[in-house]
Scaffold this active site. Sequence first.
Site, PDB file in Angstrom:
ATOM      1  CG  ASP A  29      -9.611   0.048   4.859  1.00 28.05           C
ATOM      2  OD1 ASP A  29      -9.425  -0.245   3.662  1.00 28.05           O
ATOM      3  OD2 ASP A  29      -8.892  -0.355   5.792  1.00 28.05           O
TER       4      ASP A  29
ATOM      5  CD  GLN B  85      -3.385  -4.603   6.569  1.00 25.84           C
ATOM      6  OE1 GLN B  85      -3.255  -3.664   5.807  1.00 25.84           O
ATOM      7  NE2 GLN B  85      -4.112  -5.660   6.260  1.00 25.84           N
TER       8      GLN B  85
ATOM      9  CE  LYS C   2      -3.799  -2.502   2.096  1.00 27.02           C
ATOM     10  NZ  LYS C   2      -4.405  -3.023   3.308  1.00 27.02           N
TER      11      LYS C   2
END
Length: 284
Positions: A120, A97, A53
Amino acid sequence: MTAQLIDGTALSKSIRADIAARAAELTAKGHRPGLAVILVGDDPASAVYVKNKVKACAEAGLHSVLEKYDASLSEADLISRIEALNADASIHGILVQMPLPRHIRAQPVIETISTAKDVDGYSVQSAGDLMCGLPGFLPCTPFGCMKLIETTGIDLRGKHAVVIGRSNTVGKPMALLLLQANATVTVCHSATPDLKAHTLQADVVVAAVGRRNVLTADMVKPGAVVIDVGMNRDEAGKLCGDVDFDGVKPVAGWITPVPGGVGPMTIAMLLFNTLASAERAAAR
Ligand code: NAP
């Protein structure tokens, strides 16, 4: 019939090139898009995901910050860190994460992320926006799947879509996006007694289970679009999806490979959401 391959690597490259051009414009005006990625603990798979990422941000000209913490970090300290990033004007997206260490509850952590930076799309607010058809950040993986389906040129209106899996991050938002596109949607899960009876009727199947060979050739309607979200390892340790790719390919009309299908699109849509957040912030 042999299915046409839906190339997620190629599509993600073109989306990322577009993002890079828009990010450069924004940066020139003094609003460089920025993403903060938080990794807690030393899960090796998570370490690879966050590295990819951060690398993708650099390639698209986005600013990124990778904050790594020891697995012993407390939930309160993680929440304080997110609050600081919420207040940081150089950061437009915050990603924590998953999975987190067991002593940290994921939901309070996710809910701390400002809705304006929830790139997200995992928060209750973002999920509610999606359910109500309001503007907000779409979860990156289902968003990427929709982009992959778009490339087939098939109009989803009136088509039957079957989603296998009902997680909050993939299966459920996927079903809602297909519904928004006017498909008739069936959601299957571990308690579905006869999966094949459903998938055989599907014009589009999205497999998001995390188990090899959940979808085999005998379960697919000829010509169907097959999107494989799964990420598993075969006996040889090779990355593979939920779909028996070699078996299904001669039956389906379109199919995504693993790797090279949904995976690269997830990252592309994360950058897309971060750019969109920065564009919104710049317009304020
Ligand atoms: P998850 O939270 O474990 O959810 C899996 C879902 O599959 C659950 O809803 C479960 O049903 C259902 N399921 C389990 N066994 C089944 C069966 N035999 N038949 C039908 N449904 C079954 O997983 P997830 O986070 O949604 O992820 C799914 C897969 O996608 C994983 O392999 C993950 O690594 C991968 N993934 C890939 C990407 C990418 O970028 N490529 C991104 C995210 C996830 P119940 O709800 O009844 O338990």
